[in-house]
Scaffold this active site. Structure first.
Site, short mmCIF file in Angstrom:
data_model
loop_
_atom_site.label_atom_id
_atom_site.label_comp_id
_atom_site.label_asym_id
_atom_site.label_seq_id
_atom_site.Cartn_x
_atom_site.Cartn_y
_atom_site.Cartn_z
CG ASN A 82 23.78 -38.45 -35.67
OD1 ASN A 82 24.44 -38.60 -36.69
ND2 ASN A 82 22.47 -38.64 -35.63
CE LYS B 239 20.40 -35.65 -36.23
NZ LYS B 239 19.01 -35.19 -35.94
CG HIS C 10 18.84 -41.35 -35.87
ND1 HIS C 10 17.90 -40.47 -36.38
CD2 HIS C 10 19.51 -40.66 -34.91
CE1 HIS C 10 18.01 -39.31 -35.75
NE2 HIS C 10 18.98 -39.40 -34.86
CD GLU D 99 17.44 -37.40 -38.42
OE1 GLU D 99 17.25 -36.35 -37.78
OE2 GLU D 99 18.56 -37.78 -38.80
CD GLU E 43 16.56 -41.43 -32.14
OE1 GLU E 43 17.27 -40.47 -32.43
OE2 GLU E 43 16.12 -42.23 -32.98
N GLY F 197 15.67 -32.14 -33.03
CA GLY F 197 15.78 -31.01 -33.93
C GLY F 197 14.63 -30.02 -33.84
CB SER G 189 16.55 -30.55 -28.38
OG SER G 189 15.84 -30.53 -29.60
#
Length: 251
Positions: free
Chosen positions: A11, A13, A96, A98, A168, A174, A213
């Site tokens: 991904n 992003k 996701h 985000e 996730e 991150g 991560s």
């Protein structure tokens, strides 16, 4: 049922211009060794055509990072499943953390996007996972399974190959903090159990990924767990050397 093929979903992003993406994909095409794992590059929509052209013949697949829940029409800024399919995408990430956090996507929206992806022959990678407050309260399993069930409302894949779930933990994305392999397996096993309730005929073949991560030095241990069938990789997916190291580690 045989063990599902390991999936490494990259991904990117909101990173890499079309020029940078094309150069990266060309280098991957030249250097990617033969591998038993399936590699999918989930690139920004504006770069998908270039990435598809440069990945041709590499064995790596193409994925998108989001899809509209709508078929077509007056939805400025959105990308339809038909567009993604036409450009060569085989997978699309939906839900996701985000997107859920920054764009207010609900489980109902995620389910609608997954349904639309399936209508057009795209395999949705449905993301679920808890925040740090939920984890510290010890509610991570029931929270994640409730999110999973709601995010799969009305989602009817015809086979195990038509659905991927990515666990996730939001607190590990991150941040440099990574769930242990035991943490990943705990949730993956719970997700597998929930999938058996919804898709009893093929739940054991649905790939469950871990994301958060993931790096070359921890991917093998995480993916060695019985119910973890690969990884959704963020930051480490941007560096070609890291990607090749992860492919090597999975070998």
């Amino acid at each position: 049922m045989s063990t599902p093929r390991t999936l490494l979903a990259l991904n990117w992003k909101m990173n890499k211009t079309p020029t940078e993406a094309g150069e990266w994909a060309k280098a991957l095409q030249e250097e990617l060794p033969q591998t038993d794992a399936e590699l999918v590059v989930c690139a920004p929509a504006v770069t998908l055509s270039l990435v598809a052209a440069h990945l041709y013949g590499s064995g790596a697949g193409l994925g998108a990072q989001d899809v509209s829940a709508h078929e077509s029409g007056a939805y400025t800024g959105e990308t339809s499943a038909a567009m993604l399919k036409d450009v060569g995408a085989a997978y699309v990430i939906v839900g996701h953390s985000e997107r859920r956090t920054y764009h207010g996507e609900t489980d109902a929206v995620v389910a609608a996007k997954a349904r639309k992806a399936l209508e057009h022959g795209l395999t949705p990678i449905v993301c679920v996972g808890e925040g740090l407050d939920v984890r510290e309260a010890g509610e991570h399993v029931p929270y994640t399974l409730a999110q999973l069930r709601s995010s799969l409302e009305g989602v009817q894949p015809g086979s195990a190959e038509q659905l991927v779930i990515a666990y996730e933990p939001v607190w590990a994305i991150g941040t440099g903090r990574t769930a242990t392999s035991a943490d990943a397996e705990e949730l993956a096993a719970a997700i597998r159990g929930a999938l058996r309730e919804v898709y009893p005929d093929f739940a054991d073949g649905v790939r469950v990924l871990y994301g958060g991560s993931v790096k070359p030095d921890n991917i093998a241990d995480i993916c060695a767990q019985p119910n973890v069938n690969g990884a959704l990789v963020g930051g480490a997916a941007l560096d070609l050397r890291s990607v090749l190291s992860m492919v090597e580690a999975l070998a």
